[in-house]
Each structure stands twice: as structure tokens, then as C-alpha cells.
Design a protein around this motif. Structure first.
Motif, PDB file in Angstrom:
ATOM      1  N   UNK A  78       0.859  -1.183   0.000  1.00  0.00           N
ATOM      2  CA  UNK A  78       0.000   0.000   0.000  1.00  0.00           C
ATOM      3  C   UNK A  78       0.897   1.235   0.000  1.00  0.00           C
ATOM      4  N   UNK A  79       0.774   2.035  -1.061  1.00  0.00           N
ATOM      5  CA  UNK A  79       1.641   3.198  -1.170  1.00  0.00           C
ATOM      6  C   UNK A  79       1.001   4.411  -0.521  1.00  0.00           C
ATOM      7  N   UNK A  80      -0.264   4.616  -0.849  1.00  0.00           N
ATOM      8  CA  UNK A  80      -0.900   5.829  -0.355  1.00  0.00           C
ATOM      9  C   UNK A  80      -2.396   5.598  -0.233  1.00  0.00           C
ATOM     10  N   UNK A  81      -2.963   6.137   0.821  1.00  0.00           N
ATOM     11  CA  UNK A  81      -4.387   5.981   1.038  1.00  0.00           C
ATOM     12  C   UNK A  81      -4.938   7.300   1.516  1.00  0.00           C
ATOM     13  N   UNK A  82      -5.868   7.847   0.777  1.00  0.00           N
ATOM     14  CA  UNK A  82      -6.355   9.176   1.143  1.00  0.00           C
ATOM     15  C   UNK A  82      -7.689   9.428   0.453  1.00  0.00           C
ATOM     16  N   UNK A  83      -8.207  10.629   0.656  1.00  0.00           N
ATOM     17  CA  UNK A  83      -9.421  11.010  -0.060  1.00  0.00           C
ATOM     18  C   UNK A  83      -9.132  10.956  -1.550  1.00  0.00           C
TER      19      UNK A  83
END
Ligand SMILES: Nc1ncnc2c1ncn2[C@@H]1O[C@H](COP(=O)(O)OP(=O)(O)O)[C@@H](O)[C@H]1O
Ligand SMILES: [Mg+2]
Lengths: 281, 330
Positions: A254-259
Motif C-alpha cells: 500500500x503506497x498511499x491511502x487518502x481522499x
């Protein structure tokens, strides 16, 4: 943000703004999840929260473990003999990966729609009714079937031929039938693994619309390799990528998790930026 | 061939003018000859059987079918097929009744439930069972199975279910209709279970996952998805088993006791059409006896054909009703 990136994806504005984080209720809390086939790790050390009544998209290149990951949420990987996982996924606070958890009970709450439409070789009606019957939801079965088919935006097309085989429908209709089948048993969460990858744009749009309409009742997690789709339907987006470990080992991470808005317009990781701007690979 | 010989122009054949292709023609000839050959062969066999039984047909007519008698004493000769027909029906359907759930159970166990490590060995074991010559199973039936059945199962069934005429007094020596049923069960189990296993394997895993994803148990998935999908094929496998049981001669001769009587007690001796033919053919002395044996063969042939037709009709109905035939969707 000083960098300006040219997103290839226009983010639609129809989406409601996400409430502030502290108002979001986490339905899944994933912590340090490793998923392993035999000796090979498919994904490593994934930690994130999935919020209730939002649509969460999982994007990333082919082979980065999106399917593997989403199948961890309803213990679907249990069916693969070589599979094993470590770490925890808490669902409403309860670790559903624990050995004393009954996967059947987990799946009753967490439904799934697959990449390829897989209606049963039964009638349209029975495709939806079968699960309800087996799970003991026999009261007002007709009404229940109608409601599910209506929610899946299929009712008008099939109401005159409920006895016809589910296989007689077109691909897009079959996939909506599978969605109806999944929501007829009133799950809490609906997981979708590239539900529109085999469908034409109109059928795809129907499915996306239906997620918009149903997300007040359900929590959706959707895997897609179509970034436009993620941008259109998802409130939150998780970007996975393939990382290189020692000795040539490749695994998903998982690299990035955001809106979603943030992921597509102002990602904080270079790899996410490359991917959403189409500079990947 | 040099590079210059290779034309970049696609060669276009004219659409008109049918070309005679050697492969197509020879295939048609071979297939046609084979089909004709089989038809002629079947015709000859049927003709031979009808011809051979002519004497008995003339002498007995239809009464042969309902008469219970087999008396080859010259001068007092009297023959009838009823007891053998009865024995054939009782043993073959009895065996099918036991073999059906068993073999489907074995197939399910092997495809859906058994851990990998024991799948292989058990599968091999079942396949081996199919390879054992029937005469050996008959031998085992007479020396091992019969006595065991007599002292344990038969007496137990008699004590518990004795009020049902089928479960009368245990057999005297172990040879009985019941022993024949069990021997036949053992013979058709491997066929039916290996076909069922293949059918279950053919069920797409997407369907199974689709069912399990709804939160159903494995058994519910089996009942709701696997069985309906494989139903037509399983019925066909059962027909195959039934045919096998009806036609089996040697092993039945060895264990059935060979008495031309109709008795409802499964533990009494009896006989079947195939078994009688096998047992008596060598020793037949009068031409009427020989002819009557062939007449038995004719009865067996017609009866098997009828049973097959009915069974196929059932299969087709089942398949149509559920919109699925073996291996695909209608
Ligand atoms: N049943 C399986 N057995 C072994 N390896 C698998 C299995 N399914 C997937 N993998 C491997 O796990 C990795 C991730 O696959 P997958 O989750 O299908 O990725 P994605 O859905 O993102 O394309 C791939 O390297 C794939 O080869
Ligand atoms: Mg995938």
C-alpha cells in the motif's frame, strides 16, 4: 503543494465532500496484513481503515495484490489451500482473521461481487432468492427479490421474465443480477473486484450509479484498474504498487491511502503521482 | 525458399467453386464405414438372437415372460423368464439404490471435502476397484462377503426390519439376492463415482465462490450449486451403472445361488437373466433349452433397451428443466 501535476483523470464534483476524519466510523481496521501464497508474499504490511458508508477504491497495476487483498475481507482466500495471512483485520472491532472466527458468518455480513459475472444456472428469480432461502430470509421473498433487483437497477428489464435463466441476460445485466443477489441477503459491506471490467460503458455507468445510490445503506470496497472509475465512484482511494524486496522478491504494497480528490490531484508519493498521471511503467 | 519468394500479398482464394479436399473426403468415408459397420453388427446380433430364440418363442409365446419355471428334464421341459426378470430388476435396482448415494458421496468427498493428501490415494483406490475383473469380485463375494453378510448384516436387518418381507430369514450359505446386490454395488460404484467426480470438478469455481460469498456453508453450496449443475450428468452415470448391473453375469452367477424362484426375501437365493445364460449355456442339451436361453437373452436385450430409453428420457427432462446439460448451458 508546490508541484502541479496534470491529472489524466478529471475528478467529478458530484461526489459529496467526505466528513472530517474524526466523524468517520471505521468499519475495517487493517493492521500489518501480509498475504502469502505458499512461500511467496502477494502483499506485505498493509495497514488502513475502511470507513462506513463510504465507497473505498483500491487501485494499482495488475498483479499488485488487489484481488488478494479484497478477498481477505471476507475470508475468501480460505478456499485456496496454499494461502495464509498474518496481521489483523478488525471488523467492527473484532479480528476476523482469528482462527476461531467462522468464515461463513463473516461472509454473511460481507458480500462480494466478482470480476466475471457469475450468475447461477438458475432462473433470474432464483438467482436472487436462493441465498435468501438458504440463509432463512424466507418472509416476503417476492418483495425481497423485487427490492434487490430494483436496487440493482435491473427490475424494469427483467420483471416480465423472472423465470428465464439468469444466463440468458447480457453481461451487464448478469453483473447487476449478481449485485442484486449480493444485496438481497442484506450484507453490511459489499466487496467488488473489478465489477465492470468485462462490461460496456453503459453497463458500467449503471453499476456506478447504483453504488452512488446504495452507499447510504452499504459500505462498498471496489477494486478497479480504471482510474476514471475510481475517481467517479470512490470517496477514499488506496493505491497499491509492486515493490521489490531483497533477492528479486516482488510483492504488493500500500503506497498511499487518502481522499480520492487528494490521490488524484495532489498525491504525496511520487509513485502515486506517476500512476495517476499515466507515467507508470 | 528465398525471401523474394514470400509474397506480402495475402493469397485470396476464390469463394466460388467447391474444392474437393482429400482429408474431408477420407474422413467422411471412414466415419461412414464405421457407422455402417456398427449398424450392420447390431442388426446381425439382434437377428441372431431373434433367430436363435425362434423355437422357444413358437413353443411358449408371451407366456414365457410370466412363467416361473426352468425344468430342463427331457420330456418334461418347461421354461419361463419371470423369475430371472424379477431377479434382474431386484438386483440391478437394489444395487443402484445403494450405489447412487455412496458413489455421489465418495465423489463429493474427493472433490470438495477431502484434504489434498488423501485425495490422491483414495482416488487411485476407487479407480483400482474399477479395474478388478468381475470374476474376482464374485469369488471374493462367495468366500468372504457372503458369509460375513449372512452372519452380521442379514441377521441384523432381519431382527430390526423383519416385518418388511424383503428382510426375511438370513440365507443358509451366504449365496443370496442380497449378496448379489452388494457385489453389483461394488462393481458400479467406481464407474458412477469417477464420472460424478469429473462432473463435480467441472463446476466452475466462480459459481462455487459466488455461492460461498453469500455466506452459505459448503453443504448448502453443494446442494444449491454443484448438484443442480451436475444433475443431468449424474443421471447419465447412474444409467450406465444400471446397464452394467443388469448385464453382469459371472459375478452374479457366483453369488446369487441360482434358483428359478420368485421370493421377496432378499436373503433367499434367486437368479438373473444374464447369470442364468452364463451358468446354463455350456450344459444345455436339448435344442429347446438352448433356444429358451437365447430367448432369455432377447428379454434381457429388450429390457435393457427399455430401461435405457426411460432413463435417457428422465435425464433429458431433468436437464431441460434446469437449463443445464453436462459441461455447459443450454
Ligand atoms: N491462487 C493463487 N496462487 C498463487 N499465487 C497467486 C494466486 N492468486 C494470485 N497470486 C499471485 O499473487 C499476486 C497478486 O495477485 P492478484 O491479487 O490477483 O493481483 P491483482 O488483482 O492486483 O491483479 C500475483 O503475483 C499473483 O501471481
Ligand atoms: Mg485482480
Amino acid at each position: 503543494m508546490s508541484i502541479t501535476i496534470e491529472p489524466t483523470v478529471r475528478v467529478e464534483t458530484r461526489r459529496q465532500p467526505i466528513p472530517p476524519r474524526e466523524r468517520l466510523e471505521p468499519i475495517f481496521e487493517v493492521e500489518g496484513l501480509d498475504a502469502i501464497y505458499g512461500a511467496k508474499a502477494a502483499i506485505k504490511d498493509v495497514s488502513m481503515e475502511v470507513y462506513k458508508n463510504l465507497v473505498t477504491a483500491i487501485i494499482g497495476p495488475s498483479g499488485c495484490g488487489k484481488s488478494t487483498y479484497i478477498r481477505c475481507f471476507n475470508r475468501m482466500n480460505d478456499l485456496i489451500p496454499t494461502f495464509r495471512q498474518t496481521g489483523t483485520i478488525r471488523y467492527h472491532g473484532q479480528d476476523i482473521c482469528a482462527s476461531n472466527i467462522d468464515p461463513v458468518a463473516v461472509r454473511r455480513n460481507i458480500g462480494m461481487v466478482f470480476q466475471r459475472p457469475n450468475p447461477f444456472p438458475k432462473s433470474i428469480y432464483d438467482n436472487v432468492a436462493w441465498g435468501c432461502r438458504v440463509l432463512g430470509m424466507k418472509e416476503d421473498l417476492d418483495a425481497r427479490v423485487e427490492r434487490a433487483l430494483t436496487q440493482a437497477a435491473l427490475w424494469d428489464e427483467v420483471k416480465d421474465r423472472l423465470k428465464a435463466s439468469g444466463l440468458s441476460l447480457s453481461g451487464g445485466q448478469q453483473q447487476r443480477l449478481c449485485i442484486a443477489r449480493a444485496i438481497a441477503v442484506e450484507p453490511d459491506v459489499v466487496l467488488m473486484d473489478e465489477p465492470a471490467s468485462a462490461l460496456d460503458p453503459i453497463a458500467t455507468q449503471a453499476i456506478e450509479q447504483l453504488m452512488h445510490q446504495l452507499k447510504s445503506q452499504y459500505t462498498f470496497v471496489i477494486v478497479t484498474h480504471n482510474m476514471q472509475q475510481a475517481a467517479r465512484v470512490a470517496d477514499m482511494t488506496a493505491f497499491f504498487s509492486i515493490s521489490q524486496g531483497g533477492e528479486g522478491e516482488r510483492y504488493g504494497e500500500l503506497i498511499e491511502y487518502d481522499a480520492t480528490e487528494k490521490i488524484f490531484t495532489a498525491p504525496s508519493d511520487k509513485r502515486t503521482e506517476d500512476y495517476v498521471t499515466g507515467r507508470f511503467g | 525458399m528465398s525471401a523474394a519468394d514470400i509474397s506480402t500479398e495475402p493469397t485470396r482464394r476464390p469463394f466460388t467453386g467447391r474444392r474437393v479436399r482429400f482429408g474431408d473426403v477420407s474422413l467422411q468415408l471412414v466415419a461412414g464405414a464405421a457407422a455402417l459397420g456398427v449398424t450392420v453388427l447390431v442388426g446381425l446380433i439382434v437377428w441372431k438372437i431373434v433367430d436363435g430364440s425362434r423355437l422357444a418363442i413358437v413353443k411358449n409365446g408371451w407366456a414365457f415372460l410370466i412363467r416361473v419355471a426352468w425344468n430342463p428334464v427331457p420330456g418334461r421341459e418347461l421354461y419361463g423368464a419371470a423369475s430371472f426378470l424379477f431377479g434382474t430388476v431386484l438386483t440391478s435396482f437394489g444395487a443402484l439404490l445403494i450405489a447412487a448415494p455412496l458413489s455421489i458421496g465418495v465423489a463429493l468427498f474427493l472433490t470438495e471435502l477431502a484434504p489434498r493428501v488423501i485425495q490422491g490415494p483414495v482416488t487411485a483406490l476407487v479407480e483400482t476397484l474399477a479395474a478388478v475383473p468381475s470374476v474376482l469380485i464374485g469369488l471374493w463375494g462367495i468366500y468372504v462377503l457372503g458369509p460375513v453378510l449372512r452372519t452380521s448384516i442379514e441377521s441384523w436387518l432381519h431382527t430390526v426390519f423383519g416385518f418388511i418381507p424383503l428382510f426375511g430369514d438370513p440365507s443358509a450359505a451366504g449365496a443370496s439376492i442380497f449378496t448379489a446386490i452388494i457385489v453389483l454395488t461394488i462393481m458400479i460404484l467406481p464407474i458412477v463415482s469417477s464420472i460424478s467426480r469429473e462432473l463435480f470438478r467441472e463446476v466452475p469455481s466462480e459459481l462455487k465462490e459466488g455461492a460461498l460469498a453469500l455466506g452459505t456453508t459448503r453443504w448448502e453450496m453443494v446442494r444449491g450449486v454443484i448438484f443442480p449443475y451436475a444433475r443431468g450428468g449424474i443421471a447419465a452415470a447412474l444409467i450406465l451403472g444400471l446397464s452394467r448391473a443388469m448385464g453382469e453375469a459371472i459375478a452374479v452367477t457366483q453369488v446369487v445361488g441360482g434358483s428359478p424362484t420368485i421370493q421377496w426375501n432378499l436373503f433367499s437365493t434367486g437368479d438373473t437373466l444374464a447369470s442364468k445364460i452364463a451358468a446354463a449355456y455350456q450344459g444345455a442339451v436339448t435344442s429347446l433349452q438352448l433356444s429358451s436361453l437365447i430367448y432369455l437373452g432377447l428379454v434381457l436385450l429388450v429390457f435393457s433397451l427399455l430401461a435405457n430409453l426411460v432413463a435417457q428420457w428422465i435425464v433429458r427432462r431433468v436437464a431441460r428443466k434446469h437449463g443445464v446439460t453436462r459441461g455447459g448451458h443450454v
